[in-house]
Design an enzyme around this catalytic site. Structure first.
Site, short mmCIF file in Angstrom:
data_model
loop_
_atom_site.label_atom_id
_atom_site.label_comp_id
_atom_site.label_asym_id
_atom_site.label_seq_id
_atom_site.Cartn_x
_atom_site.Cartn_y
_atom_site.Cartn_z
N ALA A 78 0.84 -1.21 0.00
CA ALA A 78 0.00 0.00 0.00
C ALA A 78 0.87 1.26 0.00
O ALA A 78 1.77 1.40 0.83
CB ALA A 78 -0.90 0.00 1.24
N TYR A 145 7.71 11.38 -3.98
CA TYR A 145 7.32 9.96 -4.03
C TYR A 145 8.55 9.08 -3.75
O TYR A 145 8.52 8.18 -2.90
CB TYR A 145 6.70 9.60 -5.40
CG TYR A 145 6.66 8.11 -5.62
CD1 TYR A 145 5.75 7.32 -4.90
CD2 TYR A 145 7.55 7.47 -6.49
CE1 TYR A 145 5.73 5.93 -5.05
CE2 TYR A 145 7.54 6.09 -6.64
CZ TYR A 145 6.63 5.33 -5.92
OH TYR A 145 6.64 3.97 -6.06
#
Ligand code: UDP
Length: 328
Positions: A78, A145
């Site tokens: 996730a 990210y």
């Protein structure tokens, strides 16, 4: 029956892993907040798994839902992906990818888990100074990210050592294949090109298209995760790549269609190419899919991308405005 927790199990990689582990007779629990995952990805296995819709950044809820379950393994997939939104909303990325990983580790710390497999990203290398790039090359994340995924990996390593949670971190290189995300923000190249092919529009090739990527087919990724789970090896980081690197021009040739060129993007390496000798030697894993083979599988499933957003040079320019602004 071994019990396994898969975070992000409704996503692209997660759902393929669920199908495989259900087939291998694992007792699977999936947690996913369905923000980018899709419950339809689980249609094959849904009746055979426990599914909990929950956000990994909410520790209280997570603890409440998972405290009476005792897992043997966890695969932690996730995460929030994609570059542009990570530049626009770095706090969301920190919450999901760093705090979320921290929460999962703190849940697992209380259980005597045999192993956690962490999905790390090749983006941690930034602009590698060596090709193929091995696990000891310098880390140099170029955008939030990449940084948040690396911070998650550091947490897994640190918690692993301090609290004795055996871990394996797999640094995935450019994963592609059926069920790659078709909605939302401007993202991975293959989905962009397949939607353009279906609409008979030209492929938006970045720069001169000579840049290369280590495109790794999702089935090979699943095999690597299974090898990591089943092996006695622990507390290691491995690159997972295809054993090759392919130019974007070659990718367009395989998919077949016209091209249009758009500006080179800042913060992007001209090449990604994993050195996979470590995983081959220690986990006895090796990739089976060449790009030619993987793309033919994808083309056979192309209807999956019929609802994917269609990007044009104009909409890409708008969508990547902040990318150019902050990373130039
Ligand atoms: N790319 C492209 N056209 C697009 C999107 C991406 O030519 O519309 C290229 C991009 O320049 C890069 C490669 O495809 O070289 C992979 O891009 P992606 O965003 O999928 O992954 P990453 O850059 O993070 O490796």
């Amino acid at each position: 029956m071994k019990k396994i927790l898969i975070t992000g199990g409704a996503g692209f990689v997660g759902s393929h892993l669920v199908d495989r582990l259900v087939k291998d007779k694992f007792k699977v629990t999936v947690i996913d907040n369905l923000s980018s995952g899709n419950i339809n990805n689980l249609s094959k296995s849904f009746k055979k798994i426990d599914f909990i819709k929950i956000d990994i950044s909410n520790y209280k809820k997570l603890d409440k839902s998972l405290k009476n379950k005792k897992f043997d393994y966890c695969v932690h997939l996730a995460a929030l992906a994609d570059i542009v939104p990570s530049i626009n909303y770095p706090e969301d990325y920190f919450k999901a990818n760093v705090e979320g990983t921290f929460n999962i580790l703190n849940i697992l710390k209380k259980q005597k888990i045999s192993k956690i497999v962490y999905a790390a990203s090749s983006s941690c290398y930034g602009f590698p100074n060596k090709f193929p790039t091995d696990e000891n090359c310098m880390l140099n994340p170029q955008y939030p990210y990449a940084l948040t995924k690396r911070l998650g990996e550091e947490l897994v390593e640190h918690w692993g050592h301090i609290y004795k949670i055996p871990f394996i971190s797999l640094r995935f290189f450019n994963i592609y294949g059926p069920r790659s995300r078709t909605s939302g923000t401007y993202g991975a190249v293959l989905g962009v090109f397949l939607a353009q092919k279906l609409a008979k529009k030209p492929f938006t090739v970045v720069g001169n298209g000579k840049q290369t990527r280590d495109f790794t087919y999702v089935d090979d990724i699943i095999e690597a995760i299974c090898s990591a789970l089943k092996s006695n090896v622990e507390n290691q980081i491995f690159n997972v790549g295809s054993g090759n690197t392919y130019s974007i021009n070659y990718l367009t040739k395989l998919i077949g269609g016209k091209k249009i060129y758009i500006p080179k993007r800042p913060g992007e390496p001209d090449c990604t190419y994993a050195d996979i000798s470590k995983i081959k030697k220690i986990l006895k894993w090796k990739p089976k899919f060449s790009l030619e083979k993987g793309i033919s599988e994808v083309i056979n499933n192309i209807s999956y991308w019929k609802d994917a957003p269609l990007w044009s040079p104009k909409t890409i320019k708008l969508a990547t405005k902040d990318w150019f602004k902050y990373l130039s």
